[in-house]
Write a protein that holds these residues in place. Structure first.
Motif, PDB file in Angstrom:
ATOM      1  N   VAL A  22      -7.475  -4.223  -8.721  1.00 25.30           N
ATOM      2  CA  VAL A  22      -7.432  -3.098  -9.657  1.00 25.30           C
ATOM      3  C   VAL A  22      -8.643  -3.136 -10.585  1.00 25.30           C
ATOM      4  O   VAL A  22      -9.239  -2.096 -10.897  1.00 25.30           O
ATOM      5  CB  VAL A  22      -6.119  -3.111 -10.461  1.00 25.30           C
ATOM      6  CG1 VAL A  22      -6.164  -2.091 -11.594  1.00 25.30           C
ATOM      7  CG2 VAL A  22      -4.941  -2.826  -9.543  1.00 25.30           C
ATOM      8  N   ASP A  23      -9.041  -4.323 -11.026  1.00 22.52           N
ATOM      9  CA  ASP A  23     -10.242  -4.453 -11.856  1.00 22.52           C
ATOM     10  C   ASP A  23     -11.453  -3.843 -11.156  1.00 22.52           C
ATOM     11  O   ASP A  23     -12.271  -3.148 -11.773  1.00 22.52           O
ATOM     12  CB  ASP A  23     -10.528  -5.931 -12.166  1.00 22.52           C
ATOM     13  CG  ASP A  23      -9.477  -6.560 -13.066  1.00 22.52           C
ATOM     14  OD1 ASP A  23      -8.662  -5.805 -13.643  1.00 22.52           O
ATOM     15  OD2 ASP A  23      -9.467  -7.793 -13.194  1.00 22.52           O
ATOM     16  N   GLU A  24     -11.564  -4.112  -9.862  1.00 26.90           N
ATOM     17  CA  GLU A  24     -12.690  -3.587  -9.093  1.00 26.90           C
ATOM     18  C   GLU A  24     -12.622  -2.069  -8.986  1.00 26.90           C
ATOM     19  O   GLU A  24     -13.644  -1.374  -9.119  1.00 26.90           O
ATOM     20  CB  GLU A  24     -12.701  -4.209  -7.696  1.00 26.90           C
ATOM     21  CG  GLU A  24     -13.906  -3.813  -6.851  1.00 26.90           C
ATOM     22  CD  GLU A  24     -13.924  -4.513  -5.503  1.00 26.90           C
ATOM     23  OE1 GLU A  24     -14.767  -4.130  -4.662  1.00 26.90           O
ATOM     24  OE2 GLU A  24     -13.106  -5.421  -5.286  1.00 26.90           O
ATOM     25  N   TYR A  25     -11.440  -1.537  -8.765  1.00 25.69           N
ATOM     26  CA  TYR A  25     -11.286  -0.082  -8.694  1.00 25.69           C
ATOM     27  C   TYR A  25     -11.671   0.571 -10.023  1.00 25.69           C
ATOM     28  O   TYR A  25     -12.363   1.606 -10.055  1.00 25.69           O
ATOM     29  CB  TYR A  25      -9.850   0.282  -8.347  1.00 25.69           C
ATOM     30  CG  TYR A  25      -9.461   0.064  -6.905  1.00 25.69           C
ATOM     31  CD1 TYR A  25     -10.290   0.455  -5.864  1.00 25.69           C
ATOM     32  CD2 TYR A  25      -8.235  -0.520  -6.585  1.00 25.69           C
ATOM     33  CE1 TYR A  25      -9.923   0.271  -4.541  1.00 25.69           C
ATOM     34  CE2 TYR A  25      -7.852  -0.711  -5.260  1.00 25.69           C
ATOM     35  CZ  TYR A  25      -8.706  -0.319  -4.246  1.00 25.69           C
ATOM     36  OH  TYR A  25      -8.341  -0.508  -2.937  1.00 25.69           O
ATOM     37  N   VAL A  59     -11.384   6.445  -4.515  1.00 23.82           N
ATOM     38  CA  VAL A  59     -11.128   5.191  -5.234  1.00 23.82           C
ATOM     39  C   VAL A  59      -9.841   5.290  -6.041  1.00 23.82           C
ATOM     40  O   VAL A  59      -9.016   4.356  -6.045  1.00 23.82           O
ATOM     41  CB  VAL A  59     -12.323   4.852  -6.150  1.00 23.82           C
ATOM     42  CG1 VAL A  59     -11.976   3.679  -7.071  1.00 23.82           C
ATOM     43  CG2 VAL A  59     -13.555   4.526  -5.321  1.00 23.82           C
ATOM     44  N   TYR A  60      -9.657   6.412  -6.738  1.00 22.19           N
ATOM     45  CA  TYR A  60      -8.447   6.579  -7.539  1.00 22.19           C
ATOM     46  C   TYR A  60      -7.193   6.543  -6.664  1.00 22.19           C
ATOM     47  O   TYR A  60      -6.200   5.898  -7.023  1.00 22.19           O
ATOM     48  CB  TYR A  60      -8.500   7.903  -8.311  1.00 22.19           C
ATOM     49  CG  TYR A  60      -7.180   8.244  -8.975  1.00 22.19           C
ATOM     50  CD1 TYR A  60      -6.670   7.448  -9.990  1.00 22.19           C
ATOM     51  CD2 TYR A  60      -6.443   9.347  -8.558  1.00 22.19           C
ATOM     52  CE1 TYR A  60      -5.451   7.739 -10.587  1.00 22.19           C
ATOM     53  CE2 TYR A  60      -5.233   9.657  -9.155  1.00 22.19           C
ATOM     54  CZ  TYR A  60      -4.738   8.845 -10.166  1.00 22.19           C
ATOM     55  OH  TYR A  60      -3.526   9.136 -10.741  1.00 22.19           O
ATOM     56  N   SER A  61      -7.221   7.193  -5.513  1.00 22.21           N
ATOM     57  CA  SER A  61      -6.058   7.216  -4.621  1.00 22.21           C
ATOM     58  C   SER A  61      -5.713   5.810  -4.149  1.00 22.21           C
ATOM     59  O   SER A  61      -4.529   5.432  -4.090  1.00 22.21           O
ATOM     60  CB  SER A  61      -6.327   8.131  -3.423  1.00 22.21           C
ATOM     61  OG  SER A  61      -6.541   9.468  -3.852  1.00 22.21           O
ATOM     62  N   ASP A  62      -6.730   5.017  -3.819  1.00 25.50           N
ATOM     63  CA  ASP A  62      -6.479   3.637  -3.384  1.00 25.50           C
ATOM     64  C   ASP A  62      -5.912   2.796  -4.524  1.00 25.50           C
ATOM     65  O   ASP A  62      -4.985   2.001  -4.320  1.00 25.50           O
ATOM     66  CB  ASP A  62      -7.776   3.008  -2.867  1.00 25.50           C
ATOM     67  CG  ASP A  62      -8.241   3.619  -1.551  1.00 25.50           C
ATOM     68  OD1 ASP A  62      -7.410   4.251  -0.859  1.00 25.50           O
ATOM     69  OD2 ASP A  62      -9.427   3.465  -1.212  1.00 25.50           O
ATOM     70  N   MET A  63      -6.458   2.952  -5.700  1.00 27.47           N
ATOM     71  CA  MET A  63      -5.970   2.184  -6.846  1.00 27.47           C
ATOM     72  C   MET A  63      -4.538   2.578  -7.197  1.00 27.47           C
ATOM     73  O   MET A  63      -3.705   1.726  -7.554  1.00 27.47           O
ATOM     74  CB  MET A  63      -6.884   2.404  -8.048  1.00 27.47           C
ATOM     75  CG  MET A  63      -6.461   1.613  -9.287  1.00 27.47           C
ATOM     76  SD  MET A  63      -7.550   1.858 -10.715  1.00 27.47           S
ATOM     77  CE  MET A  63      -7.194   3.569 -11.118  1.00 27.47           C
ATOM     78  N   LYS A 120      -2.168   3.484  -5.275  1.00 30.48           N
ATOM     79  CA  LYS A 120      -1.219   2.845  -4.364  1.00 30.48           C
ATOM     80  C   LYS A 120      -0.897   1.424  -4.822  1.00 30.48           C
ATOM     81  O   LYS A 120       0.256   0.993  -4.782  1.00 30.48           O
ATOM     82  CB  LYS A 120      -1.791   2.820  -2.950  1.00 30.48           C
ATOM     83  CG  LYS A 120      -1.926   4.186  -2.299  1.00 30.48           C
ATOM     84  CD  LYS A 120      -2.613   4.088  -0.941  1.00 30.48           C
ATOM     85  CE  LYS A 120      -2.833   5.464  -0.330  1.00 30.48           C
ATOM     86  NZ  LYS A 120      -3.579   5.381   0.964  1.00 30.48           N
ATOM     87  N   VAL A 121      -1.911   0.704  -5.264  1.00 28.92           N
ATOM     88  CA  VAL A 121      -1.701  -0.671  -5.729  1.00 28.92           C
ATOM     89  C   VAL A 121      -0.880  -0.681  -7.016  1.00 28.92           C
ATOM     90  O   VAL A 121       0.080  -1.448  -7.151  1.00 28.92           O
ATOM     91  CB  VAL A 121      -3.054  -1.375  -5.951  1.00 28.92           C
ATOM     92  CG1 VAL A 121      -2.839  -2.789  -6.502  1.00 28.92           C
ATOM     93  CG2 VAL A 121      -3.853  -1.421  -4.656  1.00 28.92           C
ATOM     94  N   LEU A 122      -1.228   0.185  -7.950  1.00 22.13           N
ATOM     95  CA  LEU A 122      -0.505   0.245  -9.221  1.00 22.13           C
ATOM     96  C   LEU A 122       0.938   0.678  -9.031  1.00 22.13           C
ATOM     97  O   LEU A 122       1.832   0.251  -9.772  1.00 22.13           O
ATOM     98  CB  LEU A 122      -1.213   1.201 -10.186  1.00 22.13           C
ATOM     99  CG  LEU A 122      -2.575   0.750 -10.708  1.00 22.13           C
ATOM    100  CD1 LEU A 122      -3.221   1.853 -11.537  1.00 22.13           C
ATOM    101  CD2 LEU A 122      -2.431  -0.524 -11.534  1.00 22.13           C
ATOM    102  N   SER A 123       1.177   1.520  -8.021  1.00 17.90           N
ATOM    103  CA  SER A 123       2.549   1.968  -7.755  1.00 17.90           C
ATOM    104  C   SER A 123       3.439   0.815  -7.316  1.00 17.90           C
ATOM    105  O   SER A 123       4.640   0.805  -7.605  1.00 17.90           O
ATOM    106  CB  SER A 123       2.538   3.062  -6.673  1.00 17.90           C
ATOM    107  OG  SER A 123       1.842   4.203  -7.116  1.00 17.90           O
ATOM    108  N   LYS A 124       2.865  -0.156  -6.639  1.00 21.08           N
ATOM    109  CA  LYS A 124       3.634  -1.326  -6.202  1.00 21.08           C
ATOM    110  C   LYS A 124       3.751  -2.365  -7.314  1.00 21.08           C
ATOM    111  O   LYS A 124       4.799  -2.980  -7.498  1.00 21.08           O
ATOM    112  CB  LYS A 124       2.969  -1.948  -4.974  1.00 21.08           C
ATOM    113  CG  LYS A 124       2.983  -1.061  -3.734  1.00 21.08           C
ATOM    114  CD  LYS A 124       2.251  -1.728  -2.579  1.00 21.08           C
ATOM    115  CE  LYS A 124       2.238  -0.831  -1.341  1.00 21.08           C
ATOM    116  NZ  LYS A 124       1.486  -1.436  -0.213  1.00 21.08           N
TER     117      LYS A 124
END
Length: 591
Positions: free
Chosen positions: A494-497, A513-517, A519-523
């Protein structure tokens, strides 16, 4: 931790650029709708008579034709009236007044502007290219743009503006916007081209470049710019120009004849009121065309006028649960998801937040960069919450009606909330009730704001209900980046995003980039969005045209506005018009 302060008193300076959360409580608003003050009415009668373009008699504008009129017809005028407080100056470089900001949105343009999804799109810029290695942005301005005094826009104006804003430091609203810029270098071969040098390749987003560009030729130097006070008349490239400014009375905007687009045909008059908060009362009598309200219970303010309406827009203010990811149970992602599933956000929106909000799947602005907002990330489901708890081997081993964790330790969750925010207190009680249903023991800890912030700063909490007011750039590093957030959340991915989002990407790359980040934050769910609050543009029934308010541009669409006025038929003459109406009412023409 000033960004998480809540319940502050209403300030006159603009809110969307402050770093702290400024939730406006509804409890003190109920008395506003008790009638129209004699002072305000008298002021508006005088203003109606003085302002140009208003030939209707003052009595008719306020009260309209009587119920005994045989026939009422309407005439339309290309005009609208907006309330404002007295401002210190209309100079956008040195002013922090909210009304100056609102007027500046209509008078000035920026290099880029943000659309309804906060996607940066070129405004004054015709083309641009990034060089990430050199941390530069090369821009070419539209060569056909002129200031409202007829002078051409040049890249030298951009350089002058950036340096003017930087010279103000924290004294300007746009300090954070220009802070990443190291310098602006002019192109000797073209007076409409320049290179913006950023201080870092990890902080060069075009979303920063949305501050108003001012004309260098209007000032002799930076000193004269800072000295431009009450008598300052803006010169911009936007759709409107200031045709008259009386600091104690009004500001009149008319179409900028040099505007590159369709020149507005209407007149927008900002009327100075001693108490802008009472402007909603003047909507009822069509003395004010529109006003905006942040109060969650704003619809009650026009409840007595069924013809008036409110057009809401997503605010830049989010309400959320924050999980202390350092704690034994709360460090478990599935436990945090179970709490989210147990949380009935629809009920919270309806009962705690007066239906003045929308459900969102992220702390980012709903639909950010054109992404899809799916509403609540974890829709209310006690079954799914209980299933996650079983997966974690949580059970009621001692049969006391409450769950223990996999180690057999009792679970006891404290829900921290500041007691001066009734919406949050109500949401906390609803969350406790929800946790009771899935056998998670919890208590609501409602404390004064000072203690609330102290406990957040020292990580002395389990779950807290908080809020945040973002500026329009939506750089959320301080919410998620390792070592910078209250929940103690850390994820190098997430830091990298977060860094990439600020590193000079195209709009398409930003969305990816936002869409990928997301997904991670949602989990990981270090926060859970309860509701994105909304602001409301409250509109007189006599105003026609498009109303497309945004939290950073309340009067968007005002170029189409016009007002309808009732005129009565003269019994002795078939003619219609303001003169006849004035004759019948005994008033004088307000020319």
């Amino acid at each position: 931790m000033k960004n998480f302060l809540a319940g502050k008193k209403k300030e006159k300076t603009i809110r969307i650029y402050t770093g702290c959360e400024k939730t406006a409580e509804a409890d003190k608003r109920a008395g506003l709708k008790r009638g129209i003050s004699v002072l305000l009415t008298a002021l508006m009668i005088i203003s109606s008579a003085l302002l140009p373009g208003c030939s209707m008699s003052a009595g008719e504008m306020i009260f309209g034709p009587s119920a005994d009129d045989e026939k009422i017809e309407y005439e339309y005028r290309d005009e609208a009236y907006i309330p404002m407080e007295r401002v210190r100056t209309l100079n956008p470089i040195i002013s922090k007044d909210e009304d100056t900001y609102n007027i500046s949105r209509l008078v000035y343009d920026s290099l880029f502007e943000l659309d309804e999804h906060l996607t940066p799109v070129p405004s004054l810029v015709q083309s641009y290219t990034f060089d990430s290695e050199k941390a530069t942005l090369s821009i070419s301005l539209n060569p056909d743009i002129r200031w409202s005094d007829g002078e051409r826009l040049t890249a030298s104006d951009v350089k002058f503006t950036v340096e003017a804003l930087q010279s103000q430091g924290a004294a300007t609203l746009y300090n954070e916007y220009v802070a990443p810029v190291a310098s602006v270098k002019l192109d000797k071969a073209s007076d409409t081209s320049c290179v913006i040098q950023f201080r870092s390749s990890s902080d060069m987003s075009i979303a920063n470049l949305v501050f108003p560009i001012i004309p260098e030729h209007q000032y002799k130097n930076q000193k004269t710019m800072r000295a431009a006070g009450n008598d300052f008349i803006p010169v911009g490239t936007g759709p409107y120009s200031v045709s008259e400014y009386k600091p104690l009375s009004h500001v009149i905007l008319t179409g900028n004849t040099y505007y590159r687009g369709d020149v507005p045909k209407n007149t927008i008059t900002f009327v100075v009121l001693p108490d802008k908060a009472s402007a909603v009362n003047l909507i009822d009598v069509n003395n004010i065309s529109v006003t905006y309200e942040r109060a969650l219970d704003r619809d009650t303010l026009i409840a007595d006028n069924p013809d008036a309406k409110t057009v809401s827009c997503p605010a830049n203010r989010v309400e959320f649960l924050g999980f202390n990811t350092r704690k034994d149970n709360l460090k478990l992602k599935r436990f945090r998801r179970a709490v989210a599933y147990a949380c009935d956000t629809e009920k919270m929106l309806e009962t705690a937040y007066f239906k003045s909000g929308i459900l969102a799947d992220s702390l980012y602005f709903p639909g950010y960069l054109g992404s899809e907002n799916k509403g609540s990330l974890y829709p209310y489901s006690t079954k799914k919450a209980e299933a996650l708890l079983r997966d974690l081997k949580f059970s009621d081993a001692d049969n006391d009606g409450w769950l223990e964790n996999s180690k057999g330790d009792p679970i006891n969750i404290e829900i921290l909330v500041n007691d001066n925010n009734q919406s949050r207190v109500s949401a906390a009680q609803l969350l406790k009730t929800a946790l009771d249903k899935i056998k998670i023991r919890s208590q609501v800890i409602a404390v004064p704001e000072g203690e609330y912030n102290s406990r957040l700063a020292s990580a002395n909490f389990d779950i807290y209900i908080g809020g945040y007011t973002f500026n329009e750039r939506y750089n959320l590093k301080n919410m998620y980046y390792t070592g910078m957030n209250l929940p103690g959340y850390s994820n190098p991915e997430v830091d990298e995003y977060l860094t990439k989002l600020q590193s000079g990407l195209t709009v398409e790359e930003m969305l990816s980039v936002y869409s990928d980040m997301k997904k991670v934050l949602s989990k990981d769910i270090p926060y859970y969005c309860l509701v994105y609050t909304t602001y409301g543009l409250m509109i007189s029934p006599e105003l026609e045209g498009e109303q497309k308010p945004q939290f950073n541009n309340f009067y968007k669409g005002c170029e189409t506005w016009k007002s309808r006025y009732a005129v009565q038929k003269n019994d002795e003459n078939e003619g219609y018009g303001a003169d006849n109406a004035s004759e019948n009412s005994g008033g004088e023409n307000a020319d």
